[in-house]
Design a protein around this motif. Structure first.
Motif, mmCIF file in Angstrom:
data_model
loop_
_atom_site.group_PDB
_atom_site.id
_atom_site.type_symbol
_atom_site.label_atom_id
_atom_site.label_comp_id
_atom_site.label_asym_id
_atom_site.label_seq_id
_atom_site.Cartn_x
_atom_site.Cartn_y
_atom_site.Cartn_z
ATOM 1 N N SER A 61 0.819 -1.334 -0.151
ATOM 2 C CA SER A 61 0.039 0.137 -0.068
ATOM 3 C C SER A 61 0.807 1.225 0.014
ATOM 4 O O SER A 61 0.305 2.433 -0.232
ATOM 5 C CB SER A 61 -0.999 0.035 1.241
ATOM 6 N N CYS A 83 -8.907 -6.631 -6.202
ATOM 7 C CA CYS A 83 -8.024 -5.439 -5.729
ATOM 8 C C CYS A 83 -7.037 -5.985 -4.963
ATOM 9 O O CYS A 83 -7.356 -6.982 -3.855
ATOM 10 C CB CYS A 83 -9.177 -4.407 -4.964
ATOM 11 N N LEU A 85 -5.473 -4.368 -2.389
ATOM 12 C CA LEU A 85 -5.793 -3.741 -1.134
ATOM 13 C C LEU A 85 -6.788 -4.205 -0.612
ATOM 14 O O LEU A 85 -7.209 -3.699 0.736
ATOM 15 C CB LEU A 85 -5.284 -2.391 -1.111
ATOM 16 N N CYS A 86 -7.774 -5.072 -1.099
ATOM 17 C CA CYS A 86 -9.145 -5.444 -0.424
ATOM 18 C C CYS A 86 -9.308 -6.826 -0.683
ATOM 19 O O CYS A 86 -8.834 -7.629 -1.646
ATOM 20 C CB CYS A 86 -10.372 -4.669 -1.304
ATOM 21 N N LEU A 103 -9.338 1.727 -7.380
ATOM 22 C CA LEU A 103 -7.880 2.056 -6.961
ATOM 23 C C LEU A 103 -7.723 3.653 -6.727
ATOM 24 O O LEU A 103 -7.150 4.151 -5.735
ATOM 25 C CB LEU A 103 -6.859 1.630 -8.055
ATOM 26 N N HIS A 107 -8.311 4.075 -2.736
ATOM 27 C CA HIS A 107 -7.326 3.757 -2.032
ATOM 28 C C HIS A 107 -6.169 5.234 -2.264
ATOM 29 O O HIS A 107 -5.617 5.379 -1.414
ATOM 30 C CB HIS A 107 -6.444 2.699 -2.730
ATOM 31 N N TRP A 108 -5.954 5.569 -3.677
ATOM 32 C CA TRP A 108 -5.223 6.720 -3.718
ATOM 33 C C TRP A 108 -5.536 7.978 -3.307
ATOM 34 O O TRP A 108 -4.794 9.009 -3.030
ATOM 35 C CB TRP A 108 -4.885 6.694 -5.308
ATOM 36 N N TYR A 111 -4.717 9.165 0.434
ATOM 37 C CA TYR A 111 -3.008 8.852 1.087
ATOM 38 C C TYR A 111 -2.569 9.491 2.027
ATOM 39 O O TYR A 111 -3.055 10.895 1.839
ATOM 40 C CB TYR A 111 -2.188 8.571 -0.359
ATOM 41 N N CYS A 120 -1.319 4.562 1.125
ATOM 42 C CA CYS A 120 -2.469 4.488 0.605
ATOM 43 C C CYS A 120 -3.324 3.612 1.675
ATOM 44 O O CYS A 120 -2.879 2.830 2.584
ATOM 45 C CB CYS A 120 -2.580 3.702 -0.689
ATOM 46 N N CYS A 122 -5.442 0.890 3.350
ATOM 47 C CA CYS A 122 -5.600 -0.572 2.987
ATOM 48 C C CYS A 122 -6.779 -1.430 3.696
ATOM 49 O O CYS A 122 -7.153 -1.087 4.919
ATOM 50 C CB CYS A 122 -4.241 -1.145 3.614
ATOM 51 N N HIS A 123 -7.472 -2.261 3.179
ATOM 52 C CA HIS A 123 -8.505 -3.088 3.687
ATOM 53 C C HIS A 123 -8.131 -4.541 3.892
ATOM 54 O O HIS A 123 -9.196 -5.236 4.115
ATOM 55 C CB HIS A 123 -9.782 -3.073 2.771
ATOM 56 N N TYR A 146 -3.817 2.396 7.742
ATOM 57 C CA TYR A 146 -2.413 2.928 7.054
ATOM 58 C C TYR A 146 -1.505 2.019 7.469
ATOM 59 O O TYR A 146 -1.334 1.833 8.744
ATOM 60 C CB TYR A 146 -2.360 4.338 7.109
#
Length: 679
Positions: A61, A83, A85-86, A103, A107-108, A111, A120, A122-123, A146
């Motif tokens: 991330s 994804c 980050l998910c 994204l 996420h972005w 940040y 970014c 994060c999940h 984060y």
């Protein structure tokens, strides 16, 4: 990039597996894979303990650009993609165009940036499950978070992450733990083993540790904003060195040693400097700074630092000698007498005043720097009452109240040892309060000082104030009539606090001469302002040029400054001069120089007339002078006016010369002329 390295490692591992299959080997089982994974983790842990430039891999991330997130997933390929980050249950696999928007927007867009790295949101299930309503984690949910780029900790809120990064900056941990730019890892404070920053102030070099700006976690704290404080303290010591020498001086809280080193480097044999600190790291840093400035440490066997960085006893001789000791401030002040003591602890100084006045010599000087502005400036009145024994409220003249409260604490500590004080200087700026006093031995002097500790009566409506006399009712003391025209209690008692003068004009003039002599151009305007404030005058031209010869009157005695770079101390004859001999400066000074300046000041903006334009501040000072009042500026407030006029008289003059808006200069002049005729 770390992501590419991770992909390459995965490809090599897959190629090894395929090769074994082709050779007819058995496919590794789940247990073998776990064992291999554990071996890899142990090898990685061993590599971390070794001093090398290889660092741990950062979390996915943490990226520098948006393209870094898109590289994690092949958005150019066909089919649905998940994804990175998910988890799958939060965001199901979708096509590339929808995943790109996901994204970017989720996420972005939120940040947190730090040193070019963008963290970014994060999940992924990196944190423990948040308990549900029943209290068990099985029915809970994962919390978005984060990943810190410095310490890799996970934090849920964005504001908390920003505060967390600020703490890293204060501790000096500004280098990201996942970057490979630094070849030498950071170690615990060791002055001789770290790359220190060299800072130069007043021709004195000091080494600063990377975490010198954070006083909470740093051992050798250094504040660049205290430069004016250090220069004022130096000038006061230089004036005392002209009276008698050699002086035994104490810098009780050395830190980096910058204050004591400046004394020794510029005053040389006139002072015997002792620098103490209770912290071992500070003592080592002070010794290093002594070598850096070619100053010999008393009692030390180490030589001097040569120009090439080595130690040499032959190439150069020490310019001064400084005694450095690891000792508590209260202990050394109880053990040894000093002529000059400087106290600059973190926060309040009340815990060290009793020890400071225990052994200070007669006619010596004690300078006190208090940085607990939150309590002095009436933000926490309960702390003010606990530390200084003064009741206080927020007023327009709160900075002068702070200076008088510090003087009150100093006077009480001196009186407990049968000593009195003479206030030479009191300065209150944004981040510190500096008080310089001269010590007068004897119970008679102590009684005279304690008589000047009086309570102050302050009106909460119009902010009129006056020192309370004994056996007088509070509401009858104030000259305003707010207590008769307004309901409720309008007046409050503040203090008790110092009611005497805060400045000594003659001492300030000699401080100005010392500032000119040592080329302290930054502090000269402030000292000139203090001289004008002590005399309650608007005279500004105290020194015509930095190197011109001016005959300055100090309580009737002419003191010479510099002339074409030549040094000249005080007038050795000590004879009093007439008005013709002292030049134009004496003619501009008033005849009552011995009068104390009026206590406190009024803010022109606080008492402005609503709906009318005020005159310029310099013009208003001229109007008050023409009305027959003593008028001067103050360093406590740039819009403040120090005058002996009462608040009602102050407002009457301000109302007289305030004009309606959209009025030109000619009309304003006519209004003023008509007002004068009617008066």
């Amino acid at each position: 990039m770390a992501e590419l390295k991770e992909v390459d490692t995965a490809q090599l591992h897959q190629e090894d597996v395929d090769k074994k299959r082709c050779d007819g080997g058995d496919v590794p089982s789940a247990g073998d894979q776990a064992a291999d994974k554990a071996a890899e983790n142990e090898a990685a842990a061993d590599n971390d303990t070794k001093p090398s430039t290889t660092t741990a891999e950062r979390h996915v991330s943490i990226q520098t650009k948006l393209e870094g997130l898109e590289v994690l997933v092949d958005l150019n390929g066909a089919g649905r993609k998940s994804c990175p980050l998910c988890p799958e249950e939060k965001f199901k696999a979708c096509y590339s165009h929808k995943l790109r928007r996901h994204l970017q927007n989720l996420h972005w867009k939120v940040y947190v940036e730090f040193e070019g790295q963008r963290m970014c949101i994060c999940h992924l299930p990196c944190r423990n499950l948040k308990p549900g309503l029943s209290g068990d984690q099985t029915s809970g949910r994962h919390v978005a978070h984060y990943h810190c780029v410095v310490c890799s900790v996970t934090i849920a809120r964005k504001t908390d992450m920003v505060s967390h990064l600020k703490r890293h900056v204060n501790k000096g941990e500004t280098e990201a733990s996942y970057s490979s730019s630094s070849e030498i890892p950071f170690e615990e404070p060791a002055p001789s083993g770290q790359a220190c920053e060299i800072m130069k102030e007043l021709d004195t070099n000091v080494q600063l540790l990377p975490n010198q700006t954070g006083f909470q976690k740093s051992d050798t704290y250094f504040n660049r904003k205290m430069k004016s404080n250090r220069q004022l303290v130096f000038c006061s010591l230089a004036v005392l060195a002209e009276e008698r020498n050699p002086l035994e001086c104490l810098d009780a809280f050395g830190g980096t040693g910058i204050t004591g080193l400046q004394w020794a480097k510029h005053l040389r044999s006139a002072v015997k400097v002792t620098i103490t600190d209770i912290n071992e790291t500070c003592v080592k840093m002070i010794r290093e700074n002594c070598e850096l400035n070619r100053i010999r440490v008393d009692g030390g066997s180490r030589g001097l630092r040569a120009a090439d960085g080595g130690l040499s006893d032959v190439d150069g001789t020490p310019i001064a000698t400084v005694e450095v000791a690891k000792m508590d401030a209260n202990v050394i002040m109880h053990l040894r007498p000093f002529d000059y003591i400087h106290l600059d602890p973190f926060g309040a100084t009340v815990n060290y005043l009793d020890a400071a006045f225990r052994n200070v010599r007669n006619l010596g000087i004690v300078s006190v720097t208090s940085t607990d502005t939150s309590s002095l400036y009436a933000k926490y009145p309960n702390v003010t009452l606990r530390h200084y024994g003064c009741s206080i409220v927020r007023t327009e003249y709160y900075r002068e109240l702070a200076a008088r409260m510090v003087v009150t604490a100093v006077a009480r500590a001196a009186a407990r040892t049968n000593k009195g004080i003479e206030v030479l200087l009191a300065v209150a700026l944004e981040h510190f309060v500096l008080v310089v006093v001269r010590v007068l031995r004897g119970p008679t002097q102590a009684d005279e000082s304690t008589k000047k500790l009086q309570k102050l009566v302050h009106c909460q409506w119009c902010e009129e104030r006056v020192f309370l006399k004994h056996s007088i009712m509070v509401d009858d003391t104030l000259p305003c009539n707010c207590h008769g025209s307004l309901p409720g209690k309008t007046a409050v008692e503040l203090g008790p606090m110092w009611s005497g003068s805060l400045f000594n004009t003659g001492f300030l003039r000699r401080m100005l001469s010392a500032a000119v002599q040592h080329s302290m151009d930054d502090i000269q305007p402030l000292i000139k302002t203090l001289i004008c404030e002590s005399e309650c005058t608007t005279l500004k031209a105290l020194v015509h040029g930095p190197a011109a010869l001016t005959n300055q009157v100090e309580c009737g005695v002419v003191i010479k400054t510099l002339q074409s770079g030549e040094e000249s101390g005080p007038d050795q004859s000590g004879k009093r001069k007439t008005g013709e001999d002292s030049g134009n400066v004496l003619k501009k000074l008033k005849s009552d120089l011995s009068l104390e300046h009026p206590p406190f000041y009024y803010s022109i903006h606080r008492h402005s007339i609503r709906g009318r334009n005020m005159p310029k501040l310099n013009k208003f000072l001229q109007y008050l002078t023409e009305a027959g009042f003593r008028v001067g500026r103050t360093h406590f407030d740039p819009t403040g006016v120090r005058t002996d006029a009462k608040l009602e008289q102050f407002k009457s003059v301000l109302t007289k010369y305030s004009v309606p808006p959209n009025t030109n200069a000619a009309t304003a002049a006519q209004i003023n002329v008509s007002t004068d005729k009617t008066a």
